[in-house]
Design a protein around this motif. Structure first.
Motif, PDB file in Angstrom:
ATOM      1  N   VAL B 324      32.123  39.462  42.711  1.00  0.00           N
ATOM      2  CA  VAL B 324      31.710  38.177  42.742  1.00  0.00           C
ATOM      3  C   VAL B 324      30.444  37.930  42.783  1.00  0.00           C
ATOM      4  O   VAL B 324      29.679  38.552  43.579  1.00  0.00           O
ATOM      5  CB  VAL B 324      32.421  37.781  44.125  1.00  0.00           C
ATOM      6  N   SER B 325      29.878  37.426  41.635  1.00  0.00           N
ATOM      7  CA  SER B 325      28.440  37.279  41.978  1.00  0.00           C
ATOM      8  C   SER B 325      27.772  36.223  42.795  1.00  0.00           C
ATOM      9  O   SER B 325      28.563  35.342  43.151  1.00  0.00           O
ATOM     10  CB  SER B 325      27.989  36.609  40.437  1.00  0.00           C
ATOM     11  N   GLY B 326      26.789  36.818  43.370  1.00  0.00           N
ATOM     12  CA  GLY B 326      26.312  36.001  44.619  1.00  0.00           C
ATOM     13  C   GLY B 326      26.777  36.392  45.679  1.00  0.00           C
ATOM     14  O   GLY B 326      26.207  35.942  46.831  1.00  0.00           O
ATOM     15  N   ALA B 327      27.780  37.135  45.706  1.00  0.00           N
ATOM     16  CA  ALA B 327      28.472  37.692  46.960  1.00  0.00           C
ATOM     17  C   ALA B 327      28.277  39.243  47.221  1.00  0.00           C
ATOM     18  O   ALA B 327      27.848  39.958  46.258  1.00  0.00           O
ATOM     19  CB  ALA B 327      29.776  37.362  47.277  1.00  0.00           C
ATOM     20  N   ALA B 328      28.676  39.734  48.237  1.00  0.00           N
ATOM     21  CA  ALA B 328      28.577  41.199  48.509  1.00  0.00           C
ATOM     22  C   ALA B 328      29.426  41.851  47.688  1.00  0.00           C
ATOM     23  O   ALA B 328      29.532  43.283  47.494  1.00  0.00           O
ATOM     24  CB  ALA B 328      28.823  41.602  50.121  1.00  0.00           C
ATOM     25  N   MET B 329      30.787  41.395  47.384  1.00  0.00           N
ATOM     26  CA  MET B 329      31.781  42.354  46.453  1.00  0.00           C
ATOM     27  C   MET B 329      31.163  42.459  45.046  1.00  0.00           C
ATOM     28  O   MET B 329      30.612  41.912  44.258  1.00  0.00           O
ATOM     29  CB  MET B 329      32.911  41.248  46.271  1.00  0.00           C
ATOM     30  N   PRO B 330      31.034  43.827  44.789  1.00  0.00           N
ATOM     31  CA  PRO B 330      30.615  44.576  43.677  1.00  0.00           C
ATOM     32  C   PRO B 330      31.771  44.608  42.656  1.00  0.00           C
ATOM     33  O   PRO B 330      32.759  44.538  42.922  1.00  0.00           O
ATOM     34  CB  PRO B 330      30.111  45.972  44.276  1.00  0.00           C
ATOM     35  N   ALA B 331      30.982  44.848  41.345  1.00  0.00           N
ATOM     36  CA  ALA B 331      31.960  45.039  40.218  1.00  0.00           C
ATOM     37  C   ALA B 331      32.454  46.502  40.125  1.00  0.00           C
ATOM     38  O   ALA B 331      31.442  47.379  40.472  1.00  0.00           O
ATOM     39  CB  ALA B 331      31.590  44.701  38.894  1.00  0.00           C
ATOM     40  N   PHE B 332      33.875  46.894  40.211  1.00  0.00           N
ATOM     41  CA  PHE B 332      34.202  48.023  40.339  1.00  0.00           C
ATOM     42  C   PHE B 332      34.576  48.750  38.918  1.00  0.00           C
ATOM     43  O   PHE B 332      34.996  50.033  38.640  1.00  0.00           O
ATOM     44  CB  PHE B 332      35.292  48.277  41.213  1.00  0.00           C
ATOM     45  N   ARG B 333      34.482  48.174  37.844  1.00  0.00           N
ATOM     46  CA  ARG B 333      34.409  48.550  36.435  1.00  0.00           C
ATOM     47  C   ARG B 333      33.889  49.955  36.015  1.00  0.00           C
ATOM     48  O   ARG B 333      34.756  50.534  35.483  1.00  0.00           O
ATOM     49  CB  ARG B 333      34.297  47.428  35.619  1.00  0.00           C
ATOM     50  N   ASN B 334      32.920  50.129  36.559  1.00  0.00           N
ATOM     51  CA  ASN B 334      32.176  51.269  36.237  1.00  0.00           C
ATOM     52  C   ASN B 334      32.150  52.311  37.354  1.00  0.00           C
ATOM     53  O   ASN B 334      31.804  53.463  37.428  1.00  0.00           O
ATOM     54  CB  ASN B 334      30.573  51.103  36.001  1.00  0.00           C
ATOM     55  N   THR B 335      32.476  51.728  38.893  1.00  0.00           N
ATOM     56  CA  THR B 335      32.466  52.988  39.763  1.00  0.00           C
ATOM     57  C   THR B 335      33.929  53.622  39.843  1.00  0.00           C
ATOM     58  O   THR B 335      33.997  54.474  40.249  1.00  0.00           O
ATOM     59  CB  THR B 335      32.311  51.997  41.068  1.00  0.00           C
ATOM     60  N   LEU B 336      34.948  52.741  39.743  1.00  0.00           N
ATOM     61  CA  LEU B 336      36.251  53.328  39.987  1.00  0.00           C
ATOM     62  C   LEU B 336      37.054  53.399  38.371  1.00  0.00           C
ATOM     63  O   LEU B 336      36.830  52.481  37.639  1.00  0.00           O
ATOM     64  CB  LEU B 336      37.210  52.371  40.750  1.00  0.00           C
ATOM     65  N   ASN B 337      37.902  54.256  38.306  1.00  0.00           N
ATOM     66  CA  ASN B 337      38.534  54.455  37.140  1.00  0.00           C
ATOM     67  C   ASN B 337      39.683  53.578  37.112  1.00  0.00           C
ATOM     68  O   ASN B 337      40.234  53.176  38.153  1.00  0.00           O
ATOM     69  CB  ASN B 337      38.898  55.894  36.719  1.00  0.00           C
ATOM     70  N   PRO B 338      40.375  53.192  35.889  1.00  0.00           N
ATOM     71  CA  PRO B 338      41.396  52.365  35.770  1.00  0.00           C
ATOM     72  C   PRO B 338      42.568  52.727  36.679  1.00  0.00           C
ATOM     73  O   PRO B 338      43.305  51.977  37.462  1.00  0.00           O
ATOM     74  CB  PRO B 338      42.062  52.658  34.355  1.00  0.00           C
ATOM     75  N   VAL B 339      42.706  54.122  36.978  1.00  0.00           N
ATOM     76  CA  VAL B 339      43.939  54.445  37.748  1.00  0.00           C
ATOM     77  C   VAL B 339      43.823  54.144  39.196  1.00  0.00           C
ATOM     78  O   VAL B 339      44.527  53.501  39.912  1.00  0.00           O
ATOM     79  CB  VAL B 339      44.310  55.980  37.607  1.00  0.00           C
ATOM     80  N   GLU B 340      42.492  54.374  39.492  1.00  0.00           N
ATOM     81  CA  GLU B 340      42.059  53.848  41.186  1.00  0.00           C
ATOM     82  C   GLU B 340      42.020  52.474  41.268  1.00  0.00           C
ATOM     83  O   GLU B 340      42.354  51.867  42.130  1.00  0.00           O
ATOM     84  CB  GLU B 340      40.597  54.397  41.275  1.00  0.00           C
ATOM     85  N   ILE B 341      41.632  51.700  40.108  1.00  0.00           N
ATOM     86  CA  ILE B 341      41.722  50.251  40.314  1.00  0.00           C
ATOM     87  C   ILE B 341      43.231  49.698  40.591  1.00  0.00           C
ATOM     88  O   ILE B 341      43.468  48.983  41.358  1.00  0.00           O
ATOM     89  CB  ILE B 341      40.907  49.490  39.319  1.00  0.00           C
ATOM     90  N   ALA B 342      43.921  50.115  39.479  1.00  0.00           N
ATOM     91  CA  ALA B 342      45.308  49.859  39.660  1.00  0.00           C
ATOM     92  C   ALA B 342      45.936  50.251  40.853  1.00  0.00           C
ATOM     93  O   ALA B 342      46.766  49.433  41.419  1.00  0.00           O
ATOM     94  CB  ALA B 342      46.259  50.687  38.390  1.00  0.00           C
ATOM     95  N   ALA B 343      45.710  51.386  41.343  1.00  0.00           N
ATOM     96  CA  ALA B 343      46.348  51.656  42.654  1.00  0.00           C
ATOM     97  C   ALA B 343      45.743  51.096  43.904  1.00  0.00           C
ATOM     98  O   ALA B 343      46.529  50.353  44.783  1.00  0.00           O
ATOM     99  CB  ALA B 343      45.879  53.335  42.861  1.00  0.00           C
ATOM    100  N   VAL B 344      44.474  50.545  43.818  1.00  0.00           N
ATOM    101  CA  VAL B 344      44.048  49.906  44.946  1.00  0.00           C
ATOM    102  C   VAL B 344      44.545  48.461  44.898  1.00  0.00           C
ATOM    103  O   VAL B 344      44.682  47.806  45.877  1.00  0.00           O
ATOM    104  CB  VAL B 344      42.439  50.060  45.255  1.00  0.00           C
TER     105      VAL B 344
END
Lengths: 57, 371
Positions: B324-344
């Motif tokens: 979320v731009s301008g908020a504390a929520m970071p983008a996880f596209r490069n931090t987590l892999n697709p499996v991790e994002i799908a799981a969470v």
């Protein structure tokens, strides 16, 4: 001329005797001191730069 | 009144005490040649200062005492003494130059990150570190592993309180490792005293540093640049291994990464996703959204019972992938892999009473990221 250089070098070190100081103030021209000081400072900077370049190379 | 020998005894006992406590008072000697050089410089310069202090204050106090007014001392009245003045100007110059020569040599060596055997990208993120072994296809995040109970004081704090992580940075000994350091959000600083590395990680910049560790072991550090509310909760742990052991570790990590990559293509069952998702949630998300998804509004919204999250799967997925731009929520596209994002995402949609029954497959996430 030599006495001007000597006084500038003394100023660079920060030590001068009173006799020389009196003489500079009664006989010397300010312009001579300023020009000599600029030249000496530039030489000092070049010397340091030279040492740095030699050490880095 | 104490006799001279009693004073001597006091001084020697204080000195031996300081010897015993040297490790906790002084900077660490460290485990790299650089850290040892720095420690050596520090001690040399310290002793130079001690000697100067003893001489200067010795002369001063002796003169105060020896030529005191009550003994009829008269002040000398002279204007200058050029040779003494030159001497006391020249001596400090020589001392300073004498200290500058080894200090400069050490500094020059510290900045020479060339010809490294291994390159590692270190990225600071609020509030974790990400390590990427360049050319090895290995990347992971390192999160605080101290339990919430310890932080809240509900259970006893262990020896490595706030200095423990789930995945340490693993390095081989006797090899030159170059760090390329940057940040995804604000300025952090990667600091491990035993390695004599303290380097700012700055968004949009890449700083270099390097280590060559001499002894295997676990070395701990912290973020050294105030970076937000959880600044104290992003420690650094470096696990230095023998070279053979490191190679084995590297192979294992590569295999695991391959398996994970294969996992993207297959269909996952909800139970698998939930189990994996909970791990990811607890290590990555819970520092802001809290352990039970209750959040900490207004900065960190609740996930449990969040109407928009429950009703809009697409919106939910987008928040996690792109932040979320301008908020504390970071983008996880490069931090987590697709499996991790799908799981969470699956986990947060089905935990704490969010009973949507949705599953998000890793393949879907991979597609979204590729768009």
């Amino acid at each position: 001329m030599w006495s001007v250089v000597k006084s500038v070098l003394a100023a660079l070190l920060g030590v001068q005797n009173d006799r020389q100081r009196q003489q500079d103030f009664s006989n010397g021209k300010p312009v001579a001191f300023i020009i000599t000081a600029v030249v000496v400072t530039m030489m000092f900077v070049l010397l340091l730069a030279g040492i740095a370049i030699y050490a880095a190379g | 009144m104490r006799l001279p020998w009693q004073w001597l005894l006091t001084i020697t006992s204080v000195a031996s005490l300081s010897q015993a406590h040297a490790s906790s008072w002084n900077m660490p000697v460290g485990v790299t040649d650089t850290s040892r050089n720095i420690f050596g410089l520090h001690m040399t310069i310290f002793w130079v200062c001690v000697v100067i202090g003893v001489i200067v204050f010795g002369v001063m106090f002796y003169s105060l005492f020896r030529y005191r007014h009550s003994k009829g001392a008269k002040a000398a009245r002279f204007h200058e003494h050029t040779s003494v003045e030159v001497l006391w100007t020249a001596i400090p110059i020589l001392i300073l130059v004498g200290m500058a020569v080894p200090a400069t040599a050490t500094l020059k060596n510290m900045y020479d990150a060339s010809e490294a055997d291994l390159d590692i990208m270190i990225t600071g993120q609020q509030w974790r570190w990400r390590y990427e072994y360049l050319g090895e296809d290995i990347a992971y995040t390192s999160n605080l592993s101290t339990t919430r109970e310890q932080i809240r004081g509900e259970s006893e704090r262990d020896e490595h309180y706030l200095l423990d992580v789930d995945e340490p940075l693993v390095l081989p000994i006797n090899r030159k490792v170059r760090f390329l350091m940057t940040s995804d959000d604000v300025i952090h600083s990667w600091w491990v005293p035993e390695l004599a590395v303290k380097q700012d990680t700055i968004p949009g910049f890449i700083n270099e540093n390097w280590v060559q560790i001499n002894e295997p072991g676990i070395y701990r550090g912290q973020c050294a640049e105030l970076c937000g509310v959880n600044h104290g909760f992003m420690p650094i742990v470096v696990h230095a291994m023998e070279e053979a052991e490191f190679e084995t570790w590297l192979e294992e990590r590569k295999e695991a990464a391959e398996q994970e990559a294969m996992g993207v293509d297959r269909e996952w069952a909800i139970e698998e996703l939930m189990a994996r998702g909970e791990e990811v949630y607890q290590s990555i998300c819970s520092s802001c959204h809290q352990g039970e998804g209750q959040g900490a509004p207004p900065a960190f919204p609740a996930l449990a019972g969040n109407e928009q999250l429950i009703n809009e799967l697409d919106w939910h997925l987008d928040r996690v992938i792109n932040g979320v731009s301008g908020a504390a929520m970071p983008a996880f596209r490069n931090t987590l892999n697709p499996v991790e994002i799908a799981a969470v995402v699956t986990y947060t949609r089905n935990a704490w009473g969010n009973e949507t029954g949705d599953t998000v497959q890793p393949a879907t996430v991979a597609e979204r990221i590729a768009q």
